[in-house]
Design a protein around this motif. Sequence first.
Motif, mmCIF file in Angstrom:
data_model
loop_
_atom_site.group_PDB
_atom_site.id
_atom_site.type_symbol
_atom_site.label_atom_id
_atom_site.label_comp_id
_atom_site.label_asym_id
_atom_site.label_seq_id
_atom_site.Cartn_x
_atom_site.Cartn_y
_atom_site.Cartn_z
ATOM 1 N N ARG A 48 0.455 -1.525 12.255
ATOM 2 C CA ARG A 48 -0.323 -2.187 11.211
ATOM 3 C C ARG A 48 -0.923 -3.489 11.737
ATOM 4 O O ARG A 48 -0.263 -4.262 12.436
ATOM 5 N N SER A 49 -2.168 -3.756 11.361
ATOM 6 C CA SER A 49 -2.808 -5.007 11.741
ATOM 7 C C SER A 49 -2.598 -6.088 10.689
ATOM 8 O O SER A 49 -2.670 -7.285 10.985
ATOM 9 N N ASP A 50 -2.342 -5.661 9.440
ATOM 10 C CA ASP A 50 -2.147 -6.610 8.348
ATOM 11 C C ASP A 50 -0.675 -6.959 8.202
ATOM 12 O O ASP A 50 0.201 -6.307 8.775
ATOM 13 N N GLU A 51 -0.392 -8.006 7.440
ATOM 14 C CA GLU A 51 0.985 -8.387 7.160
ATOM 15 C C GLU A 51 1.584 -7.335 6.235
ATOM 16 O O GLU A 51 1.115 -7.140 5.119
ATOM 17 N N SER A 52 2.633 -6.681 6.692
ATOM 18 C CA SER A 52 3.066 -5.446 6.046
ATOM 19 C C SER A 52 4.582 -5.372 5.884
ATOM 20 O O SER A 52 5.332 -5.568 6.842
ATOM 21 N N GLY A 73 -1.583 -4.641 0.574
ATOM 22 C CA GLY A 73 -0.527 -4.880 1.545
ATOM 23 C C GLY A 73 0.512 -5.842 0.984
ATOM 24 O O GLY A 73 0.208 -6.692 0.133
ATOM 25 N N SER A 126 0.833 -1.206 0.000
ATOM 26 C CA SER A 126 0.000 0.000 0.000
ATOM 27 C C SER A 126 0.864 1.252 0.000
ATOM 28 O O SER A 126 0.420 2.315 -0.436
ATOM 29 N N GLY A 135 -5.105 3.187 6.969
ATOM 30 C CA GLY A 135 -5.684 2.938 8.289
ATOM 31 C C GLY A 135 -4.845 3.526 9.409
ATOM 32 O O GLY A 135 -5.369 4.097 10.373
ATOM 33 N N ALA A 175 -4.184 -1.344 16.544
ATOM 34 C CA ALA A 175 -3.879 -1.938 15.244
ATOM 35 C C ALA A 175 -4.770 -1.321 14.184
ATOM 36 O O ALA A 175 -5.964 -1.105 14.404
ATOM 37 N N ALA A 176 -4.198 -1.035 13.015
ATOM 38 C CA ALA A 176 -4.959 -0.431 11.918
ATOM 39 C C ALA A 176 -4.560 -1.100 10.605
ATOM 40 O O ALA A 176 -3.402 -1.463 10.404
ATOM 41 N N ASN A 177 -5.518 -1.248 9.716
ATOM 42 C CA ASN A 177 -5.282 -1.958 8.466
ATOM 43 C C ASN A 177 -4.741 -1.019 7.380
ATOM 44 O O ASN A 177 -5.360 0.001 7.063
ATOM 45 N N GLY A 178 -3.593 -1.373 6.819
ATOM 46 C CA GLY A 178 -3.041 -0.628 5.702
ATOM 47 C C GLY A 178 -2.458 0.717 6.110
ATOM 48 O O GLY A 178 -2.664 1.210 7.225
#
Length: 364
Positions: A182-186, A78, A50, A225, A219-222
């Motif tokens: 980040r909450s996603d794999e980043s 992501g 992202s 986020g 935690a936030a996505n992207g």
Amino acid sequence: MNRTVLRRVAAPSIAALALGLAVSACGAGNETGGSTSSDLSGTLKGAGSSAQESAMDAWRAGFQTDNPDVTVNYDPAGSGAGVEQFNAGAIDYAGSDSALDPEKGEDAAAKERCGADALQVPNYISPIALVYNLDGVDKLQLSAKTVAGIFDGTIKKWNDPAIAAENAGVTLPADAIAPVHRSDESGTTKNFTDYLEKASDGAWKFPADKVWPIKSGEAANGTSGVIAAVKAGKGSIGYADESQAGDLSQASIKVGDAYVAPSAEGAAKALEASPIDDSRPEGSLVIKVDRATTEAGAYPLMLTSYVFACPTYDKAKADLVKGFLSYVVSTKGQEEAAKNAGSAPLPASLQEKAAAIIDTISAK
């Protein structure tokens, strides 16, 4: 590939670079390496980082303008999602803020998908900004050791002595610190945790990883986020690609005896002071970023993003992938990304190596 420090490689003259790119970048219609082929047609599917979104928008627009019968899609889901989709064969190319991870079997999975080692080259250089939302504080200086304490939860208040010691003359409130990760794999997370691990003098106890390693903060996505969460939360601090920081305040980090603000130029200096990873197979151009550099003006909290592709595709797809990725790493493509995303263009020597690798893409 010999272990090489990039800044020690003499940059070619403009004429030599132009000639090299014209020869190596398939579909390049001029010395900038930008594809102007009008006989290409079809659709490319990509996904991943992202952080690369703004740059990808510029690359897609530029390439599609030169090739009106081509559609290039990109889902900024992501880095982890991009690698997963690429290895599953669901997309043609992927963007990631970290190279394929051998320890997690990502390179082996890519080899299985492609039938040979996947190609991976750097395509995007950008600082990772420590963005924060703190009333009355428009200038903030932080060492990696202090940042580690903030994000592992051991430093809980903005007026903590560790922060105050680095910000003489700044009135720091007693507000609670609200770190956002980040909450996603980043890939951005992997670069951030790599910086903390290598530059914090042992304060950060966790290895670099795309997945946030501890239960702490919000935690936030992207990337979007994280930015939204920091904007919405008083006392918040997070990490994100600087190109998407908007009007949020950004901290300066300690490099040697100085504090350096995030900038594309500083990120490029950090990259040029770093060696190439010579343990990778042919077709992989991966940089081992020196997070502890004391190079004047360098900003080592940065990401070197990569683009992944297979070495072979069917004929029509091979021409599309080669043409688009040649444009991405070309002088023209890098300039467009710099204008749209504020990224640093690839150093000339690195750009030339990336173009040569992409030029090896062929039909099965």
